[in-house]
Design a protein around this motif. Structure first.
Motif, PDB file in Angstrom:
ATOM      1  N   ALA A 173       0.942  -1.179   0.288  1.00  0.00           N
ATOM      2  CA  ALA A 173       0.110   0.064   0.022  1.00  0.00           C
ATOM      3  C   ALA A 173       0.581   1.364   0.495  1.00  0.00           C
ATOM      4  O   ALA A 173       1.031   2.081  -0.992  1.00  0.00           O
ATOM      5  CB  ALA A 173      -0.788  -0.118   1.434  1.00  0.00           C
ATOM      6  N   VAL A 174       2.034   1.446   0.892  1.00  0.00           N
ATOM      7  CA  VAL A 174       2.835   2.507   1.403  1.00  0.00           C
ATOM      8  C   VAL A 174       3.781   2.977  -0.689  1.00  0.00           C
ATOM      9  O   VAL A 174       3.226   3.433  -1.038  1.00  0.00           O
ATOM     10  CB  VAL A 174       4.151   2.128   1.920  1.00  0.00           C
ATOM     11  N   LEU A 175       3.946   1.412  -0.992  1.00  0.00           N
ATOM     12  CA  LEU A 175       4.422   1.812  -2.493  1.00  0.00           C
ATOM     13  C   LEU A 175       3.656   2.213  -3.268  1.00  0.00           C
ATOM     14  O   LEU A 175       3.901   3.291  -4.551  1.00  0.00           O
ATOM     15  CB  LEU A 175       5.088   0.391  -3.052  1.00  0.00           C
ATOM     16  N   GLY A 176       2.661   1.941  -3.815  1.00  0.00           N
ATOM     17  CA  GLY A 176       1.435   2.442  -4.681  1.00  0.00           C
ATOM     18  C   GLY A 176       0.905   3.273  -4.297  1.00  0.00           C
ATOM     19  O   GLY A 176       0.945   4.462  -5.707  1.00  0.00           O
ATOM     20  N   THR A 177       1.132   4.015  -2.936  1.00  0.00           N
ATOM     21  CA  THR A 177       0.839   5.119  -2.658  1.00  0.00           C
ATOM     22  C   THR A 177       2.150   6.693  -3.698  1.00  0.00           C
ATOM     23  O   THR A 177       1.608   7.005  -4.115  1.00  0.00           O
ATOM     24  CB  THR A 177       0.779   5.702  -1.095  1.00  0.00           C
ATOM     25  N   GLY A 178       3.228   6.213  -3.243  1.00  0.00           N
ATOM     26  CA  GLY A 178       4.225   6.519  -3.896  1.00  0.00           C
ATOM     27  C   GLY A 178       4.342   6.559  -5.216  1.00  0.00           C
ATOM     28  O   GLY A 178       4.307   7.351  -6.004  1.00  0.00           O
ATOM     29  N   ALA A 179       4.064   5.142  -5.496  1.00  0.00           N
ATOM     30  CA  ALA A 179       3.854   4.984  -7.499  1.00  0.00           C
ATOM     31  C   ALA A 179       3.261   6.399  -7.727  1.00  0.00           C
ATOM     32  O   ALA A 179       3.238   6.852  -8.859  1.00  0.00           O
ATOM     33  CB  ALA A 179       3.553   3.628  -7.522  1.00  0.00           C
TER      34      ALA A 179
END
Length: 208
Positions: A173-179
């Motif tokens: 979820a953190v990675l997706g938000t950053g992307a």
């Protein structure tokens, strides 16, 4: 001095062990909780999210309408590309966390989906679903809540079906938000650059 440095190294190691133990405990709590009404739906949702099929279908629907809807679809697809690439080519290869162990005598084997061969950390399904929702929402606010709920459901389904730890989902979820943030920032920069060129007067022009 040596003792102090040793203590400083032990603190993060101890913290990581505690977080891993908590992650394992949360995973096991889900595996032993009976949810017969949810199991079929979450199993189908988890399988349908393979290769971002749900997001791609939604993007296709958004792209049918010109304007903000189509722009949102493009941003969402770009965010999926960034999130998926980062999760699969970087995250999984760097961390290499093993998948959860599913015992043969699991109390609810009917809820499981096939175990992927890739590493467990981070959850690529979650990263892509969250990236899509977070990129599409600002461009097309009408779908913000439904896509956000769908992304949360996809993330939980990966734990429920036994292929990810909760920590994998949080990281995804953190990675997706950053992307999504990266894609939106790039799009805003591009829009500003194009807009700036559009209004900049050409050489030799004069204001009358």
């Amino acid at each position: 001095m040596i003792d102090r440095r040793t203590r400083q190294r032990r603190v993060p190691q101890g913290l990581l062990r505690d977080l891993a133990s908590l992650d394992q405990a949360l995973y096991e709590a889900v595996t032993v909780t009976s949810t017969p009404a949810l199991d079929p739906a979450l199993r189908r949702l988890s399988a349908a999210a393979d290769h971002s099929k749900i997001s791609l279908l939604i993007a296709a629907g958004l792209a049918l309408r010109p304007g903000r809807s189509r722009r949102a679809a493009v941003l969402g697809l770009a965010a999926i590309g960034v999130a998926s690439t980062t999760a699969n080519l970087l995250g999984k290869r760097l961390v290499r966390r093993p998948r959860p162990h599913r015992a043969e005598d699991s109390p609810f084997p009917g809820r499981h989906v096939p175990m992927p061969a890739s590493a467990s950390f981070p959850s690529g399904h979650t990263a892509s679903a969250v990236a899509f929702a977070a990129a599409v929402g600002p461009a097309f606010p009408a779908v913000t809540v439904p896509l956000g709920l769908l992304a949360c459901a996809v993330g939980y389904s990966r734990v429920h079906t036994g292929v990810h730890y909760p920590g994998d989902v949080v990281a995804g979820a953190v990675l997706g938000t950053g992307a999504a943030a990266a894609v939106l920032a790039a799009a805003a920069h591009w829009d500003g650059s194009v807009g700036g060129r559009a209004v900049r007067p050409t050489c030799g022009s004069s204001v009358r």
